[in-house]
Motif scaffolding. Structure first.
Motif, PDB file in Angstrom:
ATOM      1  N   LEU A   1    -169.140 -35.530  18.172  1.00 48.09           N
ATOM      2  CA  LEU A   1    -169.384 -35.469  20.147  1.00 48.09           C
ATOM      3  C   LEU A   1    -168.396 -35.247  20.482  1.00 48.09           C
TER       4      LEU A   1
ATOM      5  N   VAL B   1    -163.742 -44.259  24.951  1.00 43.36           N
ATOM      6  CA  VAL B   1    -163.275 -43.479  23.521  1.00 43.36           C
ATOM      7  C   VAL B   1    -163.455 -44.540  22.495  1.00 43.36           C
TER       8      VAL B   1
ATOM      9  N   LEU C   1    -165.030 -36.130  16.650  1.00 48.45           N
ATOM     10  CA  LEU C   1    -164.829 -37.130  18.440  1.00 48.45           C
ATOM     11  C   LEU C   1    -163.121 -35.742  18.977  1.00 48.45           C
TER      12      LEU C   1
ATOM     13  N   LEU D   1    -169.466 -41.653  12.748  1.00 45.96           N
ATOM     14  CA  LEU D   1    -168.251 -40.726  13.518  1.00 45.96           C
ATOM     15  C   LEU D   1    -167.591 -39.701  12.848  1.00 45.96           C
TER      16      LEU D   1
END
Length: 528
Positions: free
Chosen positions: A488, A501, A514, A511
């Motif tokens: 992301l 966040v 980031l 994830l």
């Protein structure tokens, strides 16, 4: 008839079969990582499947363990930005008996000649060496390389290499099949091209950067005396040398073009195109970047049964030209800075090119803006990738309709298409539930899912949203809708705060990357 029960507990599946099964999984390191946790046997099999490795600064301390674990690496890239001891790194790589076939240096520091010799003694199967990023490469370095790796088949060079270095390479590398002169290669002349014409197995020649020391005679000689060429790239000015009488000489001996599978030309070389058309080569890939090149129609006609990938730039595509471009066997098409006849061009490509899987339209313009009919029954189930970035004409309706025509889309990039809204993005995510890659950078959108069902975006793995209007509500929605998200980029999103966040990190368990750089409301130590 009674069918006896099978005792699956005693069923043995050989390792080779497991490898085939695991290879059928999506190309996802996390999926394979999960499988490797099942048993030691699965871990051993998964370790064998990893064949590529990019060595970065962050990996240096972990490298010994990585090299011990993955003993079947075939492709290694060294991408080191720091002043790391390059010779020490080379020594470490040489210790593990790897059967590496290709090695790429994406770093500025050149290893010593002793380090190259150590690599040569240990990487016996090395076939491809990429030294493009070694900008200070000299003849002495290239001489050391060819002495250490006499079996090289592919070489990429730049830097200060002159004719002496290329002549040594051409004379010593008897198996040379491909050579690339990358950007920054300014010091070789016609002598180098003449020496390369003596490489009997040479198949691919790529001259990527303009070199004022190379003349039309040099290029012509090289092409005439390399009868086995299958790939030719003359980029960034290197075609300008083909405008002289040597082209006619080339035209009288077109046999050197009859095996061409790939052709890339950046500047005007209409006569060369004419000669290649007469040769009728089985072209599979064609790239033309200059609208002054004449003879495109005849060339396309001559290879219409073989051409699979087509790239055109700076051209005006009328209805007639589009009918020539829409070839039945195309799987990939890229149009850059082209003037399209209408926005309907987008869907006509999917209809008239039934095998098409990738469409890239960058910075194109349209004379009339239309949208294709919603009641159209046409569907293209092969289309996987659509990149229509930087197009002012793209609106929600066109994007929505395209999603209906290509429901199996997996990758979508609409970066810098400023007329798009979140409604259009939401609709195509609904129509194309298999999308795993989405690039919406620099759009004025926030909640990309809108009122769509909770299944929209469920398979999304990569979301690039730099410079958008994402806020905490949108981040929470991403967390809820995208359980498979791995990457992301929400950098430069002024409305994203630390709370948003945290919500994404809490809900997106897979994830891995980031980016919140230039988000003024996100604290530095948020994840500590």
């Amino acid at each position: 008839m009674v069918i006896p029960e099978t005792n699956y507990a005693n069923l043995y599946v050989p390792d080779d079969c497991w490898e085939l099964i695991f290879n059928r999984l999506e190309e996802d390191d996390l999926d394979l990582a999960s499988v490797s946790l099942v048993s030691k046997r699965f871990l051993s099999i998964i370790n064998r499947l990893k064949v590529s490795l990019k060595i970065t600064d962050e990996m240096i301390s972990l490298l010994p363990g990585i090299l011990r674990r993955f003993q079947h690496l075939k492709h290694v890239e060294i991408k080191i930005e720091s002043q790391e001891d390059m010779n020490g790194l080379i020594h470490l790589i040489s210790q593990y008996g790897l059967n590496v076939e290709s090695l790429k240096f994406s770093c500025k520091k050149i290893p010593s000649h002793d380090s190259f010799r150590e690599l040569g003694l240990n990487l016996k199967r090395l076939k491809a060496l990429d030294c493009w990023r070694l900008y200070s490469l000299k003849d002495s370095d290239l001489n050391a390389i060819v002495d250490c790796f006499p079996g090289l088949e592919e070489v990429t060079i730049s830097g200060y290499v002159t004719d002496d270095g290329v002549e040594a390479l051409a004379s010593k590398l008897k198996e040379l099949k491909k050579i690339v002169f990358e950007e920054g290669s300014y010091f070789y002349t016609d002598r180098s091209l003449v020496s390369l014409s003596n490489c009997l197995k040479l198949r691919e020649i790529h001259l990527i950067d303009k070199n004022p020391l190379v003349t039309r005679e040099g290029n012509g000689f090289m092409m005439q005396h390399s009868p086995n060429l299958t790939s030719l790239a003359l980029m960034s000015g290197s075609t300008g040398c083909l405008r002289g009488s040597v082209v006619y000489e080339f035209g009288s001996s077109v046999t050197c073009a009859r095996k061409l599978h790939s052709l890339s030309i950046e500047e005007d070389s209409s006569k060369l195109l004419s000669c290649i058309t007469k040769a009728r080569p089985p072209l599979k890939k064609l790239k033309l970047y200059d609208n002054r090149c004449k003879g495109l129609s005849l060339l396309l006609q001559s290879c219409r049964s073989t051409l699979e990938e087509l790239t055109l730039a700076n051209r005006r595509l009328t209805k007639r030209r589009m009918s020539e471009v829409c070839l039945a066997n195309l799987t990939f098409i890229e149009l850059y800075r082209c003037s399209l006849f209408t926005s309907d061009t987008l869907v006509s490509l999917t209809e008239k090119c039934p095998l098409l899987e990738v469409i890239i339209l960058h910075s194109t313009s349209v004379r009339t803006q239309e949208t294709f009919l919603l009641e159209s029954s046409h569907r293209n189930y092969r289309m996987r990738c659509l990149d229509i970035s930087q197009n002012k004409w793209l609106n929600d309706k066109i994007l929505e309709n395209f999603g209906r025509v290509c429901p199996n889309l997996q990758s979508l990039s609409v970066r810098s298409c400023h007329t798009l809204t979140q409604l259009g993005i939401g609709e195509i995510l609904k129509s194309c539930p298999k999308i795993t890659y989405l690039d919406i950078e620099h759009l004025t959108v926030s909640n990309i899912f809108g009122r769509q069902s909770e299944r929209s975006g469920a398979k999304l793995k990569t979301l690039k949203a730099w410079g958008t209007k994402l806020n905490d509500e949108a981040m929470a929605m991403i967390g809820n809708r995208c359980p498979n998200l791995q990457f992301l980029n929400s950098g430069c999103c002024e409305e994203v705060t630390s709370d948003g966040v945290k919500e994404v990190v809490r809900k997106c368990k897979r994830l891995r990357v980031l980016n919140v750089r230039l988000c003024p409301n996100v604290g530095i130590g948020i994840l500590d």
